[in-house]
Design a protein around this motif. Structure first.
Motif, PDB file in Angstrom:
ATOM      1  N   PRO A 154       0.801  -1.231   0.000  1.00 54.62           N
ATOM      2  CA  PRO A 154       0.000   0.000   0.000  1.00 54.62           C
ATOM      3  C   PRO A 154       0.828   1.273   0.000  1.00 54.62           C
ATOM      4  CG  PRO A 154      -0.288  -1.219   2.054  1.00 54.62           C
ATOM      5  CD  PRO A 154       0.508  -2.080   1.137  1.00 54.62           C
ATOM      6  N   GLU A 155       1.995   1.265   0.617  1.00 55.33           N
ATOM      7  CA  GLU A 155       2.805   2.484   0.627  1.00 55.33           C
ATOM      8  C   GLU A 155       3.276   2.849  -0.776  1.00 55.33           C
ATOM      9  OE1 GLU A 155       5.426  -1.028   1.036  1.00 55.33           O
ATOM     10  OE2 GLU A 155       3.626  -0.426   2.114  1.00 55.33           O
ATOM     11  N   ARG A 156       3.576   1.858  -1.617  1.00 64.15           N
ATOM     12  CA  ARG A 156       3.997   2.131  -2.996  1.00 64.15           C
ATOM     13  C   ARG A 156       2.803   2.543  -3.850  1.00 64.15           C
ATOM     14  NH1 ARG A 156       8.001  -2.352  -5.238  1.00 64.15           N
ATOM     15  NH2 ARG A 156       7.895  -0.944  -7.010  1.00 64.15           N
ATOM     16  N   MET A 157       1.653   1.903  -3.635  1.00 62.91           N
ATOM     17  CA  MET A 157       0.452   2.300  -4.367  1.00 62.91           C
ATOM     18  C   MET A 157       0.076   3.732  -4.009  1.00 62.91           C
ATOM     19  SD  MET A 157      -1.002   0.226  -6.546  1.00 62.91           S
ATOM     20  CE  MET A 157      -2.735   0.624  -6.538  1.00 62.91           C
ATOM     21  N   ARG A 158       0.114   4.054  -2.731  1.00 65.43           N
ATOM     22  CA  ARG A 158      -0.233   5.413  -2.300  1.00 65.43           C
ATOM     23  C   ARG A 158       0.738   6.421  -2.916  1.00 65.43           C
ATOM     24  NH1 ARG A 158      -3.513   7.641   1.331  1.00 65.43           N
ATOM     25  NH2 ARG A 158      -3.930   5.677   2.364  1.00 65.43           N
ATOM     26  N   ALA A 159       2.027   6.114  -2.927  1.00 66.87           N
ATOM     27  CA  ALA A 159       3.013   7.021  -3.513  1.00 66.87           C
ATOM     28  C   ALA A 159       2.735   7.223  -5.003  1.00 66.87           C
ATOM     29  CB  ALA A 159       4.420   6.487  -3.287  1.00 66.87           C
ATOM     30  N   GLY A 160       2.401   6.142  -5.695  1.00 70.06           N
ATOM     31  CA  GLY A 160       2.114   6.242  -7.122  1.00 70.06           C
ATOM     32  C   GLY A 160       0.874   7.052  -7.417  1.00 70.06           C
ATOM     33  N   THR A 161      -0.181   6.812  -6.663  1.00 71.11           N
ATOM     34  CA  THR A 161      -1.419   7.552  -6.908  1.00 71.11           C
ATOM     35  C   THR A 161      -1.295   9.001  -6.460  1.00 71.11           C
ATOM     36  OG1 THR A 161      -2.358   6.730  -4.834  1.00 71.11           O
ATOM     37  CG2 THR A 161      -2.936   5.549  -6.838  1.00 71.11           C
ATOM     38  N   THR A 162      -0.592   9.236  -5.369  1.00 78.30           N
ATOM     39  CA  THR A 162      -0.412  10.602  -4.891  1.00 78.30           C
ATOM     40  C   THR A 162       0.358  11.438  -5.906  1.00 78.30           C
ATOM     41  OG1 THR A 162      -0.493   9.879  -2.594  1.00 78.30           O
ATOM     42  CG2 THR A 162       0.511  12.013  -2.997  1.00 78.30           C
ATOM     43  N   ALA A 163       1.313  10.821  -6.589  1.00 70.66           N
ATOM     44  CA  ALA A 163       2.095  11.540  -7.595  1.00 70.66           C
ATOM     45  C   ALA A 163       1.252  11.909  -8.814  1.00 70.66           C
ATOM     46  CB  ALA A 163       3.289  10.698  -8.024  1.00 70.66           C
ATOM     47  N   LEU A 164       0.186  11.162  -9.069  1.00 68.77           N
ATOM     48  CA  LEU A 164      -0.627  11.369 -10.262  1.00 68.77           C
ATOM     49  C   LEU A 164      -1.934  12.102 -10.021  1.00 68.77           C
ATOM     50  CD1 LEU A 164      -0.188   7.792 -11.727  1.00 68.77           C
ATOM     51  CD2 LEU A 164       0.850   9.885 -12.607  1.00 68.77           C
ATOM     52  N   CYS A 165      -2.383  12.131  -8.766  1.00 69.85           N
ATOM     53  CA  CYS A 165      -3.726  12.632  -8.467  1.00 69.85           C
ATOM     54  C   CYS A 165      -3.685  13.716  -7.394  1.00 69.85           C
ATOM     55  CB  CYS A 165      -4.601  11.487  -7.976  1.00 69.85           C
ATOM     56  SG  CYS A 165      -4.718  10.103  -9.116  1.00 69.85           S
ATOM     57  N   ASP A 166      -4.688  14.566  -7.403  1.00 72.09           N
ATOM     58  CA  ASP A 166      -4.849  15.577  -6.364  1.00 72.09           C
ATOM     59  C   ASP A 166      -5.743  15.028  -5.266  1.00 72.09           C
ATOM     60  OD1 ASP A 166      -3.399  17.487  -7.839  1.00 72.09           O
ATOM     61  OD2 ASP A 166      -5.210  18.047  -8.953  1.00 72.09           O
ATOM     62  N   ALA A 167      -5.419  15.350  -4.026  1.00 71.55           N
ATOM     63  CA  ALA A 167      -6.246  14.923  -2.893  1.00 71.55           C
ATOM     64  C   ALA A 167      -7.527  15.754  -2.855  1.00 71.55           C
ATOM     65  CB  ALA A 167      -5.472  15.086  -1.594  1.00 71.55           C
ATOM     66  N   VAL A 168      -8.624  15.091  -2.508  1.00 68.61           N
ATOM     67  CA  VAL A 168      -9.923  15.743  -2.386  1.00 68.61           C
ATOM     68  C   VAL A 168     -10.543  15.266  -1.083  1.00 68.61           C
ATOM     69  CG1 VAL A 168     -12.220  15.976  -3.413  1.00 68.61           C
ATOM     70  CG2 VAL A 168     -10.229  15.756  -4.892  1.00 68.61           C
ATOM     71  N   SER A 169     -11.137  16.174  -0.326  1.00 66.25           N
ATOM     72  CA  SER A 169     -11.792  15.749   0.913  1.00 66.25           C
ATOM     73  C   SER A 169     -13.071  14.985   0.580  1.00 66.25           C
ATOM     74  CB  SER A 169     -12.122  16.956   1.794  1.00 66.25           C
ATOM     75  OG  SER A 169     -13.192  17.686   1.233  1.00 66.25           O
ATOM     76  N   ILE A 170     -13.480  14.139   1.482  1.00 65.09           N
ATOM     77  CA  ILE A 170     -14.696  13.346   1.266  1.00 65.09           C
ATOM     78  C   ILE A 170     -15.895  14.257   1.040  1.00 65.09           C
ATOM     79  CG2 ILE A 170     -16.335  11.790   2.407  1.00 65.09           C
ATOM     80  CD1 ILE A 170     -13.911  10.304   3.526  1.00 65.09           C
ATOM     81  N   ALA A 171     -15.936  15.366   1.735  1.00 65.20           N
ATOM     82  CA  ALA A 171     -17.055  16.299   1.587  1.00 65.20           C
ATOM     83  C   ALA A 171     -17.118  16.906   0.188  1.00 65.20           C
ATOM     84  CB  ALA A 171     -16.949  17.401   2.632  1.00 65.20           C
ATOM     85  N   ASP A 172     -15.976  16.922  -0.507  1.00 63.54           N
ATOM     86  CA  ASP A 172     -15.913  17.546  -1.830  1.00 63.54           C
ATOM     87  C   ASP A 172     -15.899  16.554  -2.980  1.00 63.54           C
ATOM     88  OD1 ASP A 172     -15.834  20.106  -0.709  1.00 63.54           O
ATOM     89  OD2 ASP A 172     -13.653  20.021  -0.473  1.00 63.54           O
ATOM     90  N   LEU A 173     -16.166  15.262  -2.706  1.00 64.55           N
ATOM     91  CA  LEU A 173     -16.152  14.259  -3.768  1.00 64.55           C
ATOM     92  C   LEU A 173     -17.161  14.600  -4.863  1.00 64.55           C
ATOM     93  CD1 LEU A 173     -15.876  10.870  -1.865  1.00 64.55           C
ATOM     94  CD2 LEU A 173     -14.124  11.996  -3.238  1.00 64.55           C
ATOM     95  N   MET A 174     -16.759  14.315  -6.091  1.00 65.64           N
ATOM     96  CA  MET A 174     -17.621  14.531  -7.242  1.00 65.64           C
ATOM     97  C   MET A 174     -17.514  13.306  -8.155  1.00 65.64           C
ATOM     98  SD  MET A 174     -16.760  18.508  -8.116  1.00 65.64           S
ATOM     99  CE  MET A 174     -17.940  18.541  -9.456  1.00 65.64           C
ATOM    100  N   PRO A 175     -18.435  13.153  -9.115  1.00 67.61           N
ATOM    101  CA  PRO A 175     -18.317  12.059 -10.062  1.00 67.61           C
ATOM    102  C   PRO A 175     -16.930  12.068 -10.710  1.00 67.61           C
ATOM    103  CG  PRO A 175     -20.422  13.123 -10.330  1.00 67.61           C
ATOM    104  CD  PRO A 175     -19.623  13.971  -9.369  1.00 67.61           C
ATOM    105  N   ALA A 176     -16.362  10.895 -10.860  1.00 69.78           N
ATOM    106  CA  ALA A 176     -15.049  10.647 -11.470  1.00 69.78           C
ATOM    107  C   ALA A 176     -13.906  10.754 -10.489  1.00 69.78           C
ATOM    108  CB  ALA A 176     -14.784  11.546 -12.672  1.00 69.78           C
ATOM    109  N   ASP A 177     -14.148  11.161  -9.233  1.00 67.40           N
ATOM    110  CA  ASP A 177     -13.081  11.102  -8.232  1.00 67.40           C
ATOM    111  C   ASP A 177     -12.824   9.656  -7.900  1.00 67.40           C
ATOM    112  OD1 ASP A 177     -12.690  13.833  -8.087  1.00 67.40           O
ATOM    113  OD2 ASP A 177     -14.059  14.102  -6.402  1.00 67.40           O
ATOM    114  N   ILE A 178     -11.579   9.349  -7.567  1.00 63.53           N
ATOM    115  CA  ILE A 178     -11.167   7.987  -7.259  1.00 63.53           C
ATOM    116  C   ILE A 178     -10.887   7.887  -5.779  1.00 63.53           C
ATOM    117  CG2 ILE A 178      -9.407   6.228  -7.696  1.00 63.53           C
ATOM    118  CD1 ILE A 178      -8.963   7.748 -10.414  1.00 63.53           C
ATOM    119  N   LEU A 179     -11.504   6.924  -5.129  1.00 58.57           N
ATOM    120  CA  LEU A 179     -11.282   6.748  -3.686  1.00 58.57           C
ATOM    121  C   LEU A 179     -10.090   5.860  -3.449  1.00 58.57           C
ATOM    122  CD1 LEU A 179     -14.944   6.188  -2.467  1.00 58.57           C
ATOM    123  CD2 LEU A 179     -13.613   8.304  -2.451  1.00 58.57           C
ATOM    124  N   TRP A 180      -9.256   6.268  -2.535  1.00 56.42           N
ATOM    125  CA  TRP A 180      -8.097   5.462  -2.143  1.00 56.42           C
ATOM    126  C   TRP A 180      -8.197   5.143  -0.686  1.00 56.42           C
ATOM    127  CZ3 TRP A 180      -4.181   2.479  -3.387  1.00 56.42           C
ATOM    128  CH2 TRP A 180      -3.147   2.302  -2.480  1.00 56.42           C
TER     129      TRP A 180
END
Length: 80
Positions: A54-80
């Motif tokens: 999980p630490e490598r997956m998180r590093a990979g996704t964090t490098a490619l994606c912007d963090a969004v708070s749960i309250a601000d989720l919208m269609p097409a956001d990816i949950l990690w």
């Protein structure tokens, strides 16, 4: 930047494609396969094998994606 509408339309085009861990085709795919096949997101499949790293997956996704708070989720956001 990829539009939310494109992400949602692409995901919908895969309805009824079976889940397959580390799958990369319409015969079966997983969430990383969908991102890679459709949008060129590159994550090493070795990072989420039978015993995921999980630490490598998180590093990979964090490098490619912007963090969004749960309250601000919208269609097409990816949950990690």
């Amino acid at each position: 930047m990829i539009s939310r509408e494109r992400v949602v339309a692409t995901a919908r085009s895969y309805i009824n494609v079976p889940f397959l861990h580390q799958g990369r085709t319409r015969a079966g795919l997983d969430c990383v396969g969908l991102l890679g096949r459709s949008f060129g997101v590159k994550l090493d499949a070795a990072d989420y094998g039978e015993l995921p790293k999980p630490e490598r997956m998180r590093a990979g996704t964090t490098a490619l994606c912007d963090a969004v708070s749960i309250a601000d989720l919208m269609p097409a956001d990816i949950l990690w």
